[in-house]
Design an enzyme around this catalytic site. Sequence first.
Site, short mmCIF file in Angstrom:
data_model
loop_
_atom_site.label_atom_id
_atom_site.label_comp_id
_atom_site.label_asym_id
_atom_site.label_seq_id
_atom_site.Cartn_x
_atom_site.Cartn_y
_atom_site.Cartn_z
N GLY A 80 3.90 -5.90 -0.09
CA GLY A 80 4.16 -5.11 -1.29
C GLY A 80 2.94 -4.38 -1.80
N VAL A 81 1.98 -4.06 -0.91
CA VAL A 81 0.78 -3.34 -1.33
C VAL A 81 0.66 -2.00 -0.61
CG1 VAL A 81 -0.55 -5.33 -2.09
CG2 VAL A 81 -0.58 -4.70 0.32
N SER A 82 1.79 -1.45 -0.20
CA SER A 82 1.87 -0.09 0.34
C SER A 82 1.13 0.09 1.65
CB SER A 82 1.36 0.92 -0.70
OG SER A 82 2.12 0.88 -1.86
N SER A 83 1.37 -0.80 2.58
CA SER A 83 0.78 -0.63 3.90
C SER A 83 1.31 0.64 4.56
CB SER A 83 1.09 -1.84 4.78
OG SER A 83 2.50 -2.04 4.91
N SER A 84 2.58 0.95 4.35
CA SER A 84 3.15 2.14 4.99
C SER A 84 2.56 3.41 4.39
CB SER A 84 4.67 2.14 4.84
OG SER A 84 5.05 2.10 3.48
N GLU A 110 0.93 -5.93 6.18
CA GLU A 110 2.29 -5.43 6.07
C GLU A 110 3.19 -6.44 5.37
OE1 GLU A 110 3.84 -3.98 9.80
OE2 GLU A 110 1.85 -3.37 10.45
N ASP A 150 3.35 5.14 -4.42
CA ASP A 150 2.49 4.50 -3.42
C ASP A 150 1.60 5.53 -2.75
OD1 ASP A 150 3.96 2.32 -4.12
OD2 ASP A 150 5.07 2.17 -2.24
#
Length: 977
Positions: free
Chosen positions: A637-641, A634, A685
């Site tokens: 900036g690698v789109s965990s959400s 998290e 994303d």
Amino acid sequence: MPTLLQTSPMAASDSSSSPSSLVFAYYVTGHGFGHATRVVEVVRHLISSGHRVYVVSAAPEFVFTMQIHSRNLFIRKVLLDSGSVQADALTVDRRASLEKYSEIAVEPRDSILATEVEWLKSIKANLVVSDVVPIACRAAANAGIRSICVTNFSWDFIYAEYVMAAGHHHRSIVWQIAEDYSHCEFLIRLPGYCPMPAFHDVVDIPLVVRPLHKSRQEVRKELRIPENMKLLIFNFGGQPTGWKLKEEYLPAGWLCLVCGDSAKQELPSNFIALPKDAYTPDVIAASDCMLGKIGYGTLSEALAYKLRFIFVRRDYFNEEPFLRKMLEYYQGGVEMIRRDLLAGCWAPYLERAVTLKPCYDGGIDGGEVAAKILQDTAFGKKRSKLNLSGARRLQDEIILGFQLQRAPGRDHSVPEWYQVAGNEAEIPLVDQTQKSSKFVEGFEILHGDHHGLLDTIGFLDSLATLAKIGGHHQEREHLAAAALFNWEEDIVVARAPGRLDVMGGIADYSGSLVLLMPTREACHAAVQRNHPSKQKLCKHTEARHHSRDAPILEIVSFGSELSNRGPTFDMDLSDFMEENGKPISYEKAYHYFSRDPSQKWAAYVAGTILVLMREMGVRFEDSISILVSSTVPEGKGVSSSASVEVATMSAVTAAHGLEISPRDVALLCQKVENYVVGAPCGVMDQMASACGEANKLLAMICQPAEILGLVEIPSHIQFWGIDSGIRHSVGGSDYGSVRIGAFIGKTMIRFFASSSFAETNSEEAEEESSELIESDASLDYLCNLSPHRFQALYASKLPKSITGEEFIEKYGDHGDSVTTIEKKCTYEIMAPTRHPIYENFRVQAFKALLTATPSEEQVIGLGELMYQCHDSYSACKIGSDGTDRLVRLVQNMEMLKSSKNENGTLYGAKITGGGSGGTVCVIGRSSLRSNEQILQIQTKYKEATGFMPYVFEGSSPGAGKFGYLKIRKNSAPPSST
């Protein structure tokens, strides 16, 4: 009503005439009572040794004088820091906290320093001690006096996350605090500490705990409470709670002692108000449990005297996770969900708490130890130290918000007892060749294929482990997960990766072409449907849900402690319905999940249910159990959400027999993030997570989500992601402000074009085609405007910035449904508008170059486009010190090439996603030499910052390509005889 008598203060001998007498100036933050109560214990030992102590604090004077009666104690009432501004006992106002600190300690800084230097010289102080007032260290340095800090946290670490909410212009406050702390000679560090990189040298001591004055029996006799009566302390500090305590909150056989501001209200008969001068350690020793928030003072005394602690999380206070982990390590804590606190559902937690056996066996003489160290230092004892700037070390090292790495290289200053496993789901590495695609240990795969993905195989193995342990695992999240499913029934599993933003980034919301690569790291979601009567419920959940015929949603999240969130969430699915039988609005859902920030994470998961109800007309009659486990870090900036949303949506739809295309899944998930979570992200994303494929770039025009296809990554080219360690959030103010600036710019361009079109005699109308100007007047996406037209016609007309009030008055609405203009805010316009227009052109050129004939010029050109993108982010003020440093390290590696034909080097780098930290994408040749250079960059970054960056390398299929698994627990094999 019985009251607890004030305990006589401890005697402190006065030896001020002794030639060995020293003078200490002890600065104490006014935030809460915990700092003051532990300082009392240190000061008591200093005075007992014959020294004079001047306490400088805004804390109430009685906290110090109640326990120390001595002519060698002097209290100077001064406010030099503000701590955290709290709306109530559990809620911190992050923006107000920074603004208050600026008002108190930044704006009058020069006069404060002058006053403190003069005062320190006037009292002839031998040593300055701070707990943990930043400016005290600088004042001591200016006065030529040594200084020491005594604490378990520092305000630079606490305030670092607040910057994400308050805006980048507050960063200078954090750097200044760190620089102030760097003037401290060394840190006396208390147990349960946070990372504190601003300090050069550290000495660890035991817990600082106030001693007992009375026995359990004496206190209970004084309060007229029989031994067979269970006693609870209600302790939420001095802030007003506004909560009405009711008799039915306590089970039979319990009484509650109410401390602090809460004691001022009218209380029912089974609640007893304690006077403000009650001696808390004695009350703790006489009690069975404490219900409250975690702070150093309450935690240390609860541990020392083995009191069971039922705690409720505070919002946005980064000290708490470290203290909480310590409490749980020593088996002394039970977490209560905030809504159960407010609803009076206390009984299940009390029942659980009394079964605990707290086992802290460490030292509790930290006050005496600290006093001895301070005395020795004041007498002239020297310690070695590193001559490094606190601000320089902090800028690249601090993590904006609480987080720890999941990879080797974790901050070395985190205590051993806090070192959680690198993989929170305890997923073992598995030999892929030994695994059938239809069978894994403990489960038969009824539908789908694990595709040989090691993380999926490991996740299935972890489910099998949970099915076996039957709820006896020590970790709370595993305990909850083990009890979540009916293990004899089918479970559906989906997988969705994160994404590396190769090119495009924040231009997605302006309609740009974007190029995205799915990461190797992914999120797994396991979903099970059950009839409400068969749903397994925890005791506290069952106590809250009175009807077993109503469907319930239960969620468990692995890895919750890494982000300071509660590991479980549950709700009645009827909460998503209005009385008229229609789903609630997104606005109501947003407020529903915002009530308790420690559980706001559940919006990413539960939001998928509401979106399906509203957008697809789905009605859920069964209860739903969801387990989420992600290896996508998290805040990087690698789109965990997005990976959580897509994995959950895919699993929920598969479990309910809904056939939805990957593209539509992504669009639905964007609604989850925009409207339920309230984060103003574009759709790229979710599209990458749902529609991407391994080792290919997903090419998409975000108008709103037109997939152009997949671009093969040439075999001679490789992409990496390097984490800066600075937390990124698309919900942060910087990202939102830039997005608003871009939409304001588009609105202005449409206005300018409309005006030009109307003025048919104008010079612009004569020179330009009226059709083009008319098209600009109805511009739907900024990226549909070419760079040359923007520069020629509109760039000179756009202001550099504008206030929200000025824009609204002249132009009205900015046309973005997911952001709101604040009238008092000033928004940058030129840079946020220019960025997507030029970025779209850069991405088109990048895509064309990727398919060109392999050459040195090709990779040089690709790298240059990435550098230009990075510079454009910086112009929008959404860069960061850490990401800039990583890009410079890549540039330095490129400059080290001995010749243009050298094989294996790096060619370009850029910040990714929403900016303001996170991950840097790097392009280079696919070779061993390039990987060696990536390792060198990691090493150099750690040398400069103390932070070992995680590297994203490799790729994996999106959720659509993966499909879903339906698994069923294997029947136990017959025993052999």
